[in-house]
Design a protein around this motif. Sequence first.
Motif, PDB file in Angstrom:
ATOM      1  N   GLY A  19      70.234  59.540  67.655  1.00  0.00           N
ATOM      2  CA  GLY A  19      68.827  59.239  67.440  1.00  0.00           C
ATOM      3  C   GLY A  19      68.390  59.473  66.010  1.00  0.00           C
ATOM      4  N   MET A  36      67.045  69.744  72.909  1.00  0.00           N
ATOM      5  CA  MET A  36      65.768  69.683  73.612  1.00  0.00           C
ATOM      6  C   MET A  36      65.916  68.864  74.893  1.00  0.00           C
ATOM      7  N   PRO A  37      65.275  69.310  75.961  1.00  0.00           N
ATOM      8  CA  PRO A  37      65.221  68.476  77.170  1.00  0.00           C
ATOM      9  C   PRO A  37      64.405  67.220  76.866  1.00  0.00           C
ATOM     10  N   LYS A  38      64.577  66.198  77.697  1.00  0.00           N
ATOM     11  CA  LYS A  38      63.903  64.922  77.405  1.00  0.00           C
ATOM     12  C   LYS A  38      62.393  64.988  77.627  1.00  0.00           C
ATOM     13  N   LEU A  39      61.987  65.690  78.687  1.00  0.00           N
ATOM     14  CA  LEU A  39      60.556  65.749  79.004  1.00  0.00           C
ATOM     15  C   LEU A  39      60.021  67.151  78.720  1.00  0.00           C
ATOM     16  N   LEU A  40      59.026  67.224  77.853  1.00  0.00           N
ATOM     17  CA  LEU A  40      58.384  68.505  77.536  1.00  0.00           C
ATOM     18  C   LEU A  40      57.025  68.574  78.224  1.00  0.00           C
ATOM     19  N   ASP A 102      64.434  67.219  82.843  1.00  0.00           N
ATOM     20  CA  ASP A 102      65.315  66.087  82.535  1.00  0.00           C
ATOM     21  C   ASP A 102      64.536  64.781  82.496  1.00  0.00           C
ATOM     22  N   ASP A 134      52.171  66.286  78.151  1.00  0.00           N
ATOM     23  CA  ASP A 134      53.502  65.897  78.618  1.00  0.00           C
ATOM     24  C   ASP A 134      54.073  64.889  77.630  1.00  0.00           C
ATOM     25  N   ALA A 135      55.241  65.183  77.091  1.00  0.00           N
ATOM     26  CA  ALA A 135      55.825  64.295  76.069  1.00  0.00           C
ATOM     27  C   ALA A 135      57.234  63.884  76.458  1.00  0.00           C
ATOM     28  N   LEU A 136      57.460  62.586  76.511  1.00  0.00           N
ATOM     29  CA  LEU A 136      58.773  62.038  76.840  1.00  0.00           C
ATOM     30  C   LEU A 136      59.480  61.653  75.556  1.00  0.00           C
ATOM     31  N   GLU A 137      60.748  62.078  75.432  1.00  0.00           N
ATOM     32  CA  GLU A 137      61.519  61.807  74.208  1.00  0.00           C
ATOM     33  C   GLU A 137      61.587  60.304  73.935  1.00  0.00           C
ATOM     34  N   VAL A 138      61.355  59.947  72.671  1.00  0.00           N
ATOM     35  CA  VAL A 138      61.462  58.549  72.260  1.00  0.00           C
ATOM     36  C   VAL A 138      62.932  58.252  72.017  1.00  0.00           C
ATOM     37  N   LYS A 139      63.390  57.159  72.578  1.00  0.00           N
ATOM     38  CA  LYS A 139      64.803  56.769  72.398  1.00  0.00           C
ATOM     39  C   LYS A 139      65.009  56.199  71.006  1.00  0.00           C
TER      40      LYS A 139
ATOM     41  N   HIS B  34      69.517  74.263  77.369  1.00  0.00           N
ATOM     42  CA  HIS B  34      68.510  74.007  76.358  1.00  0.00           C
ATOM     43  C   HIS B  34      67.834  75.315  75.981  1.00  0.00           C
ATOM     44  N   ARG B  64      61.226  61.710  62.362  1.00  0.00           N
ATOM     45  CA  ARG B  64      62.663  62.000  62.494  1.00  0.00           C
ATOM     46  C   ARG B  64      63.257  62.517  61.188  1.00  0.00           C
ATOM     47  N   HIS B  76      62.086  67.307  68.722  1.00  0.00           N
ATOM     48  CA  HIS B  76      61.825  66.426  69.868  1.00  0.00           C
ATOM     49  C   HIS B  76      60.684  65.513  69.437  1.00  0.00           C
ATOM     50  N   VAL B  77      60.938  64.221  69.455  1.00  0.00           N
ATOM     51  CA  VAL B  77      59.902  63.252  69.107  1.00  0.00           C
ATOM     52  C   VAL B  77      59.512  62.559  70.405  1.00  0.00           C
ATOM     53  N   GLY B  78      58.228  62.577  70.733  1.00  0.00           N
ATOM     54  CA  GLY B  78      57.818  62.098  72.046  1.00  0.00           C
ATOM     55  C   GLY B  78      56.600  61.197  72.032  1.00  0.00           C
ATOM     56  N   VAL B  79      56.386  60.614  73.187  1.00  0.00           N
ATOM     57  CA  VAL B  79      55.187  59.824  73.477  1.00  0.00           C
ATOM     58  C   VAL B  79      54.666  60.327  74.822  1.00  0.00           C
ATOM     59  N   ALA B  81      54.046  61.104  78.452  1.00  0.00           N
ATOM     60  CA  ALA B  81      54.846  60.808  79.640  1.00  0.00           C
ATOM     61  C   ALA B  81      53.933  60.296  80.748  1.00  0.00           C
ATOM     62  N   TYR B  93      46.963  61.178  73.006  1.00  0.00           N
ATOM     63  CA  TYR B  93      47.692  61.112  71.724  1.00  0.00           C
ATOM     64  C   TYR B  93      48.711  59.966  71.770  1.00  0.00           C
ATOM     65  N   SER B  96      54.169  62.590  69.483  1.00  0.00           N
ATOM     66  CA  SER B  96      54.242  64.051  69.344  1.00  0.00           C
ATOM     67  C   SER B  96      55.532  64.447  68.657  1.00  0.00           C
TER      68      SER B  96
END
Lengths: 139, 139
Positions: A19, A36-40, A102, A134-139, B34, B64, B76-79, B81, B93, B96
């Motif tokens: 990534g 880091m886990p995928k979902l925070l 996860d 809630d934050a899902l990892e960006v691919k 983790h 990144r 961890h880069v997120g959007v 969920a 937001y 993240s």
Amino acid sequence: MADTSRRDFLATSAIASAGLLTGDVLAKPATGNHTMPKLLHHVFFWLKNPESIADREQLIAGVRSLAAIDTVRSIHVGVPASTEKREVVDNSYHVSELLGFDDVAGQDAYQVHPLHKKFVEEHQHLWSKVVVYDALEVK
Amino acid sequence: MADTSRRDFLATSAIASAGLLTGDVLAKPATGNHTMPKLLHHVFFWLKNPESIADREQLIAGVRSLAAIDTVRSIHVGVPASTEKREVVDNSYHVSELLGFDDVAGQDAYQVHPLHKKFVEEHQHLWSKVVVYDALEVK
């Protein structure tokens, strides 16, 4: 480290490294081995009685109990860090809880888990405000 | 895995496991590997133009690049969920960024690092609002 856990760990590391190649610089992977886990699931609590050390300790102990829920992959229980004071930094909260999952299904299962419900029932009298991200990892 | 990194990883795991014993139940350690850094720096960005995929991708690529800063231990880069919609969940937001550091000094060094300054200079036109939470692990 169990074999399956180690495979998961290595797989996650590989994904994380891959990534980083998509950035605008060829970034080295972050040092250290904190994958880091995928979902925070990050929760910030404001206490009704911020001066009560007993209330704070009770909430912290309650948050720690959430680690026993089977879909929880990581936990960090925190308090505001004494970093530089800046306008954009919100350090008004009293206790934070970062749980890693996860996937969204893991977080959904956590929400309805008896241990989570017990935590809310037994501790909600302690807080005046809760904010969740809630934050899902960006691919 | 370098020897020193592995030692750090094992030491952190041991600390995390020990911490879990202080809860009101004898919690098992969270499953998975983790481990969490001690200091979490969680930043939430609201874009000026949320409909622009190009703007979002540019911000994500910029975030990144921060992994290359030497005191950054995890990223961890997120959007948002697609978890259950609840009143306490802020999913307004757009991007993240969770960065992990060993300590407050590591986060302070990051703030003044040339790569971080470059990121802010080149990307601040993209966002309308930023909220930051710094959380130090409770012992």
